[in-house]
Design a protein around this motif. Structure first.
Motif, PDB file in Angstrom:
ATOM      1  N   GLU A  91     -28.009 -37.514   5.769  1.00 51.80           N
ATOM      2  CA  GLU A  91     -28.241 -36.374   4.881  1.00 51.80           C
ATOM      3  C   GLU A  91     -27.873 -36.705   3.441  1.00 51.80           C
ATOM      4  N   TYR A  92     -26.877 -37.594   3.294  1.00 53.16           N
ATOM      5  CA  TYR A  92     -26.445 -37.998   1.947  1.00 53.16           C
ATOM      6  C   TYR A  92     -26.273 -39.508   1.906  1.00 53.16           C
ATOM      7  N   LEU A 287     -35.712 -36.692  10.930  1.00 51.29           N
ATOM      8  CA  LEU A 287     -34.640 -37.681  11.098  1.00 51.29           C
ATOM      9  C   LEU A 287     -34.172 -37.775  12.554  1.00 51.29           C
ATOM     10  N   ALA A 288     -34.142 -36.639  13.238  1.00 47.08           N
ATOM     11  CA  ALA A 288     -33.659 -36.618  14.626  1.00 47.08           C
ATOM     12  C   ALA A 288     -34.527 -37.485  15.546  1.00 47.08           C
ATOM     13  N   ASP A 289     -35.772 -37.747  15.135  1.00 49.06           N
ATOM     14  CA  ASP A 289     -36.675 -38.559  15.958  1.00 49.06           C
ATOM     15  C   ASP A 289     -36.763 -40.006  15.467  1.00 49.06           C
ATOM     16  N   ALA A 290     -35.695 -40.487  14.851  1.00 50.39           N
ATOM     17  CA  ALA A 290     -35.698 -41.866  14.323  1.00 50.39           C
ATOM     18  C   ALA A 290     -35.997 -42.883  15.426  1.00 50.39           C
ATOM     19  N   ILE A 306     -43.934 -45.793   8.012  1.00 51.28           N
ATOM     20  CA  ILE A 306     -43.454 -44.700   8.850  1.00 51.28           C
ATOM     21  C   ILE A 306     -42.247 -44.109   8.109  1.00 51.28           C
ATOM     22  N   VAL A 307     -42.256 -42.800   7.913  1.00 51.11           N
ATOM     23  CA  VAL A 307     -41.225 -42.190   7.066  1.00 51.11           C
ATOM     24  C   VAL A 307     -40.494 -41.073   7.819  1.00 51.11           C
ATOM     25  N   LEU A 308     -39.172 -41.073   7.692  1.00 54.12           N
ATOM     26  CA  LEU A 308     -38.350 -39.995   8.244  1.00 54.12           C
ATOM     27  C   LEU A 308     -38.159 -38.932   7.168  1.00 54.12           C
ATOM     28  N   GLU A 309     -38.306 -37.678   7.564  1.00 55.17           N
ATOM     29  CA  GLU A 309     -38.037 -36.584   6.623  1.00 55.17           C
ATOM     30  C   GLU A 309     -36.731 -35.922   7.004  1.00 55.17           C
ATOM     31  N   VAL A 310     -35.899 -35.688   5.999  1.00 56.88           N
ATOM     32  CA  VAL A 310     -34.559 -35.164   6.257  1.00 56.88           C
ATOM     33  C   VAL A 310     -34.477 -33.730   5.744  1.00 56.88           C
TER      34      VAL A 310
END
Ligand SMILES: [Zn+2]
Length: 310
Positions: A91-92, A287-290, A306-310
């Motif tokens: 998250e940070y 993010l939880a599906d990393a 492939i991008v993670l969204e937080v």
């Protein structure tokens, strides 16, 4: 910085599996390509709420290499999220102020996160290492990979004629759309033979390698006299043979490349913000599906980032 998006890289997979002779401190947070918003005061011109993406390279800032603008040759050079600097699957994230790159409003966090590492790598390989010239013929391996899609665009932008390889018709069509002049199906065609045919036996001036053992011999054979091969990876294995007679008689140059300098990213970013370089985003996950996202990368099904969204 509050993380909004973090792109995956092959490095994330290597970290998770473990690498010989590399100690990864625990707990470990991956993620080298990060975009988000500043929280807390950063610098007079980078205020809270400012949208930024991050330079993925961390260096001491004080050695001869750093002070000469070659920070990726710093003895203490590290990639964000690799070993000692916790990355963007979070998250940070906290980075030095010189790693902040403000982004304009029209660039989304997902696009911004998809840009830095692969475009920086491709830029350093083509422009700095290979000294790409207008009119050069360039072979880019694995068009669907992060480095591949970036290298096609950077080479095309600089007036090169690009030959790209991929393993499916859909990926080959997308490589053409990015600027590839001719494409080679590496599952059905021999890369070196196709390059010989397409260049009237001359070969290419520059090869962008990152596949490793599986393609190395063909990549070397595809080089023209005076050709430059630059490699930034060895996904399929680290051993590659070289015929020394071909090396000297054809005056070949074989070069390694690792990341790129902060100045190079700032230069590449101008073309990104002007719409002339566009990171290709394959898909996004929360993010939880990393883990699911990394699985997709392991199966090589993606075209682009492939991008993670937080
Ligand atoms: Zn340094």
């Amino acid at each position: 910085m509050r993380v909004r998006a973090c792109a995956l890289n092959h490095l994330d997979l290597w970290e998770r599996r473990g690498l010989p002779h590399v100690a990864i401190p625990m707990p470990h947070i991956s993620g080298s390509d990060v975009a988000g918003e500043i929280v807390g005061a950063a610098a007079p011109d980078v205020v809270p709420g400012r949208r930024v993406m991050l330079q993925p390279g961390m260096s001491c800032g004080r050695c001869a290499a750093c002070l000469s603008g070659r920070d990726n040759e710093c003895a203490r050079y590290e990639v964000l999220g690799y070993r000692n600097h916790p990355g963007g699957y979070a998250e940070y994230v906290k980075v030095p102020v010189q790693n902040l790159v403000p982004i304009p409003d029209e660039i989304s966090f997902v696009e911004a996160a998809a840009f830095p590492l692969t475009f920086l790598t491709a830029w350093h390989m083509l422009i700095t290492r290979a000294q790409l010239k207008r009119g050069d013929d360039v072979l880019v391996l694995a068009a669907g990979s992060g480095v591949g899609q970036a290298a096609i665009q950077v080479a095309f932008l600089h007036g090169a004629r690009v030959f790209a390889t991929a393993g499916t018709p859909e990926k080959l069509a997308r490589a053409r759309a990015l600027g590839a002049y001719e494409v080679i199906d590496h599952r059905r065609q021999d890369i070196a033979e196709e390059i010989a045919r397409l260049t009237n036996k001359r070969g290419v001036d520059v090869v962008i390698e990152h596949v490793g053992e599986a393609t190395w011999a063909k990549s070397v054979r595809a080089m023209a006299r005076g050709g430059r091969l630059v490699t930034c990876g060895a996904t399929t294995g680290a051993n590659g043979a070289l015929n020394l007679q071909a090396l000297f008689a054809k005056q070949l140059s074989i070069m390694g490349s690792y990341m790129g300098t902060k100045g190079e990213l700032m230069r590449a970013v101008r073309f990104f913000f002007a719409g002339q370089l566009k990171p290709v985003v394959d898909c996004t996950y929360p993010l939880a599906d990393a883990a699911v996202a990394q699985q997709r990368m392991e199966e090589s099904g993606q075209f682009g980032k492939i991008v993670l969204e937080v």
